[in-house]
Design a protein around this motif. Structure first.
Motif, PDB file in Angstrom:
ATOM      1  N   PHE A 418      20.241   3.541  -2.289  1.00  0.00           N
ATOM      2  CA  PHE A 418      19.999   4.715  -1.449  1.00  0.00           C
ATOM      3  C   PHE A 418      20.047   5.998  -2.269  1.00  0.00           C
ATOM      4  O   PHE A 418      19.262   6.919  -2.061  1.00  0.00           O
ATOM      5  N   TRP A 419      20.966   6.060  -3.210  1.00  0.00           N
ATOM      6  CA  TRP A 419      21.097   7.287  -4.009  1.00  0.00           C
ATOM      7  C   TRP A 419      20.013   7.386  -5.070  1.00  0.00           C
ATOM      8  O   TRP A 419      19.829   8.444  -5.671  1.00  0.00           O
ATOM      9  N   LEU A 420      19.273   6.290  -5.288  1.00  0.00           N
ATOM     10  CA  LEU A 420      18.173   6.325  -6.263  1.00  0.00           C
ATOM     11  C   LEU A 420      16.827   6.602  -5.591  1.00  0.00           C
ATOM     12  O   LEU A 420      16.063   7.467  -6.040  1.00  0.00           O
ATOM     13  N   ILE A 421      16.530   5.869  -4.514  1.00  0.00           N
ATOM     14  CA  ILE A 421      15.209   6.007  -3.886  1.00  0.00           C
ATOM     15  C   ILE A 421      15.318   6.186  -2.366  1.00  0.00           C
ATOM     16  O   ILE A 421      14.401   5.833  -1.623  1.00  0.00           O
ATOM     17  N   ALA A 422      16.441   6.736  -1.896  1.00  0.00           N
ATOM     18  CA  ALA A 422      16.649   7.110  -0.488  1.00  0.00           C
ATOM     19  C   ALA A 422      16.401   5.921   0.447  1.00  0.00           C
ATOM     20  O   ALA A 422      16.833   4.807   0.166  1.00  0.00           O
ATOM     21  N   GLU A 423      15.668   6.168   1.555  1.00  0.00           N
ATOM     22  CA  GLU A 423      15.500   5.125   2.563  1.00  0.00           C
ATOM     23  C   GLU A 423      14.715   3.922   2.050  1.00  0.00           C
ATOM     24  O   GLU A 423      14.873   2.808   2.563  1.00  0.00           O
ATOM     25  N   ARG A 424      13.895   4.097   1.026  1.00  0.00           N
ATOM     26  CA  ARG A 424      13.192   2.950   0.438  1.00  0.00           C
ATOM     27  C   ARG A 424      14.189   1.975  -0.176  1.00  0.00           C
ATOM     28  O   ARG A 424      13.978   0.753  -0.162  1.00  0.00           O
ATOM     29  N   GLY A 425      15.277   2.493  -0.711  1.00  0.00           N
ATOM     30  CA  GLY A 425      16.319   1.639  -1.269  1.00  0.00           C
ATOM     31  C   GLY A 425      16.975   0.773  -0.213  1.00  0.00           C
ATOM     32  O   GLY A 425      17.286  -0.402  -0.450  1.00  0.00           O
ATOM     33  N   ILE A 426      17.170   1.332   0.979  1.00  0.00           N
ATOM     34  CA  ILE A 426      17.760   0.557   2.076  1.00  0.00           C
ATOM     35  C   ILE A 426      16.811  -0.552   2.504  1.00  0.00           C
ATOM     36  O   ILE A 426      17.230  -1.687   2.759  1.00  0.00           O
ATOM     37  N   ALA A 427      15.518  -0.234   2.603  1.00  0.00           N
ATOM     38  CA  ALA A 427      14.534  -1.253   2.978  1.00  0.00           C
ATOM     39  C   ALA A 427      14.477  -2.371   1.944  1.00  0.00           C
ATOM     40  O   ALA A 427      14.425  -3.561   2.291  1.00  0.00           O
ATOM     41  N   LEU A 428      14.489  -2.013   0.669  1.00  0.00           N
ATOM     42  CA  LEU A 428      14.460  -3.021  -0.393  1.00  0.00           C
ATOM     43  C   LEU A 428      15.716  -3.880  -0.357  1.00  0.00           C
ATOM     44  O   LEU A 428      15.649  -5.111  -0.521  1.00  0.00           O
ATOM     45  N   ALA A 429      16.869  -3.271  -0.115  1.00  0.00           N
ATOM     46  CA  ALA A 429      18.120  -4.024  -0.031  1.00  0.00           C
ATOM     47  C   ALA A 429      18.088  -5.009   1.130  1.00  0.00           C
ATOM     48  O   ALA A 429      18.537  -6.162   1.011  1.00  0.00           O
ATOM     49  N   THR A 430      17.555  -4.586   2.277  1.00  0.00           N
ATOM     50  CA  THR A 430      17.447  -5.462   3.448  1.00  0.00           C
ATOM     51  C   THR A 430      16.567  -6.667   3.148  1.00  0.00           C
ATOM     52  O   THR A 430      16.891  -7.804   3.514  1.00  0.00           O
ATOM     53  N   THR A 431      15.451  -6.430   2.459  1.00  0.00           N
ATOM     54  CA  THR A 431      14.536  -7.509   2.114  1.00  0.00           C
ATOM     55  C   THR A 431      15.174  -8.499   1.138  1.00  0.00           C
ATOM     56  O   THR A 431      15.096  -9.721   1.330  1.00  0.00           O
ATOM     57  N   LEU A 432      15.812  -7.989   0.100  1.00  0.00           N
ATOM     58  CA  LEU A 432      16.461  -8.875  -0.880  1.00  0.00           C
ATOM     59  C   LEU A 432      17.578  -9.694  -0.234  1.00  0.00           C
ATOM     60  O   LEU A 432      17.734 -10.890  -0.522  1.00  0.00           O
ATOM     61  N   ALA A 433      18.356  -9.053   0.636  1.00  0.00           N
ATOM     62  CA  ALA A 433      19.428  -9.774   1.330  1.00  0.00           C
ATOM     63  C   ALA A 433      18.863 -10.852   2.250  1.00  0.00           C
ATOM     64  O   ALA A 433      19.458 -11.931   2.403  1.00  0.00           O
TER      65      ALA A 433
END
Length: 536
Positions: A418-433
């Motif tokens: 989140f601190w690197l790419i904001a909301e895109r980071g949250i979406a990527l984390a959700t997908t990887l999880a």
């Protein structure tokens, strides 16, 4: 009624709900845009809606249906009524107490769980007086949350009644009930836009609409249960062995079945630290929920009873066949959807939302999040195929561990990205999880010999991947050809026409390739066209 027909019944009803959900989200985007009121509503709604997704989409049924079916078989309908009444009375008492406590301590819940970012929000002096202050954002989030929290109780009770209906193989009423929420909110938004209400007033009206919809949905499934000839009685709660067994199974089942929603809830809580990020995640969530809901919920609701019956009857070969065909069905529909949503998210978002209060500058951010969510779509649905393999054997501990590991990974990845790419980071984390969770669930079944992959599944899965990639290549080429039509400056009708061409041609290419290569069962396809059950 064949397995495919049952998938179609639940999936079709869910598809109707998701389509009207699109309409609701489009009207909300036009009325509220990406801003503090939209953030407040989405934050407040996510908490009770999390429980709706946890319970209504199969998790409660995973624990309740096997026990209810056993009572029905061993003790008859009277015994099943006693068990159902025990569960309903206990659940009702707990939910009333929980609702009262939540209403009292809602400010604390908002600060710590629902929207921790609002607790550290600092007003920008350069923003001027037209921007809602941090204190006002916090206050309306608390108020919206208090109004909507009883929706949680309605959805939990609805889940139990839906479990009874599903045990009797009556899937339609429970699947179509969520459409009432969309009907009511569309009506509220339509009136508010016609009346010219301000954004805060619209948020209040929508919050009350959610509450009314909760009672309406509960009433609908209760009526359906009575029409099925079954009823439950409200009595003084009693602690029984069957109730204890239900709670032992239901807790892990809710956690396992709702991992996707838990990840989204965690993501929104983290996103509350950035104004507008919560709304961005919510608007991106809607398009990919269409295939996820249509396929995932249908599989989750239908597969468990089928597996439980096959295993109880000792028909292990039938159980293996059911599992493989369900995974085949999931991949056949979700892989092409994931490829398409990853390739053309921006034109879709522009046509869906870009009007009224939803400004053009918000479109690229929402589209980027949608593209990342799309990559996890097959994993989210595959998890719903794998978990019934555990639930049908009354094993909730193993998948619970997998869920906890993936949820922990999601939190760590979300905080870091989140601190690197904001909301895109949250979406990527959700997908990887999501992929981690699906992988762990499958590995557990395979190691214990509970899932035997047949040659047909391997062959068709490979052909589905090939057909999806070729379809994606065609989409990329068509986007270049229709580039002028897809520009933001083009008329809306031109953009809609271009997207319809893209979607229809992609579907035609994919299904043609699937039938030509054998990725789809030709006999089954022809049988569906002729509206008769295939032989063999």
């Amino acid at each position: 009624m064949s397995l495919l027909s049952k998938f179609a019944t639940v999936g079709g009803a869910t598809l109707i709900s998701r389509i009207f959900g699109f309409g609701r989200e489009m009207m909300m985007a036009s009325a509220l845009g990406v801003g503090p009121v939209a953030d407040a509503f989405n934050l407040a709604f996510r908490f009770p809606n999390l429980f709706r997704r946890l319970f209504a989409e199969g998790a409660f049924n995973a624990a309740f249906i096997p026990l209810f079916a056993r009572s029905l078989e061993e003790e008859g309908e009277d015994g099943a009524k006693r068990f159902a009444s025990e569960v309903f009375s206990t659940l009702f008492t707990i939910l009333v107490a929980l609702t009262v406590l939540a209403m009292i301590f809602m400010p604390f819940l908002v600060k710590t769980i629902i929207a921790p970012g609002l607790a550290v929000c600092v007003d920008d002096p350069a923003a001027g007086g037209n921007v809602i202050s941090c204190a006002a954002r916090y206050d309306i989030t608390v108020t919206f949350s208090r109004i909507m929290f009883p929706y949680l109780a309605c959805m939990s009770l609805m889940a139990m009644v839906s479990g009874i209906l599903n045990a009797f193989r009556r899937f339609f009423a429970a699947a179509v009930a969520p459409t009432l929420l969309n009907f009511i909110l569309i009506g509220v938004l339509g009136w508010a836009l016609w009346d010219g209400a301000d954004k805060t007033t619209i948020g209040f009206l929508m919050s009350w609409g959610v509450l009314i919809a909760g009672f309406a949905q509960l009433a609908m499934v209760v009526v359906a249960m009575r029409m099925a000839g079954f009823s439950v009685a409200l009595q003084w709660p009693r602690w029984t062995k069957r109730l204890k067994r239900l709670l032992v199974l239901a807790g892990p089942a809710a956690l396992i079945g709702g991992i996707t929603q838990i990840n989204l809830f965690v993501g929104q809580a983290i996103a509350s630290f950035k104004p507008g990020a919560v709304s961005t995640l919510q608007y991106a969530d809607r398009p990919y929920q269409l295939p996820l809901g249509m396929v995932g919920i249908a599989i989750g609701v239908v597969l468990l009873p089928e597996l439980a019956r096959a295993l109880k009857g000792g028909r292990l070969r039938e159980a293996q066949h059911t599992q493989n065909r369900s995974l085949e069905f999931a991949l056949f529909l979700t892989l092409p959807a994931a490829v398409a949503l990853f390739i053309i998210p921006e034109p879709i978002i522009r046509v869906l939302y870009e009007r009224g209060a939803f400004e053009p500058t918000a479109t690229p951010a929402v589209a980027a999040v949608l593209g990342l969510y799309a990559l996890g779509l097959p994993a989210f649905v595959m998890a719903k195929v794998f978990t019934p393999g555990y639930f049908a054997r009354e094993d909730t501990r193993t998948p619970m561990y997998a869920t906890l590991i993936s949820a922990g990974a999601n939190i760590v990845l979300s905080l870091g990205l989140f601190w690197l790419i904001a909301e895109r980071g949250i979406a990527l984390a959700t997908t990887l999880a999501g992929w981690l969770n699906a992988g762990l669930l499958f590995a557990g079944l395979y190691r214990r010999g509970l899932w035997e992959i047949d040659r047909e599944l391997v062959k068709r899965s490979a052909l589905v991947v090939l057909s999806s990639l070729l379809m994606g290549a065609v989409l990329v080429l068509e986007m270049f050809e229709l580039g002028d039509w897809l520009r933001p400056q083009s008329p809306l009708t031109t953009q809609i026409t271009a997207i319809l061409i893209l979607v229809s041609s992609a579907m035609a290419v994919y299904f043609a390739l699937a039938l030509a290569t054998g990725a789809a069962d030709r006999k089954l396809f022809l049988a569906v066209l002729k509206r008769k059950k295939p032989q063999g």
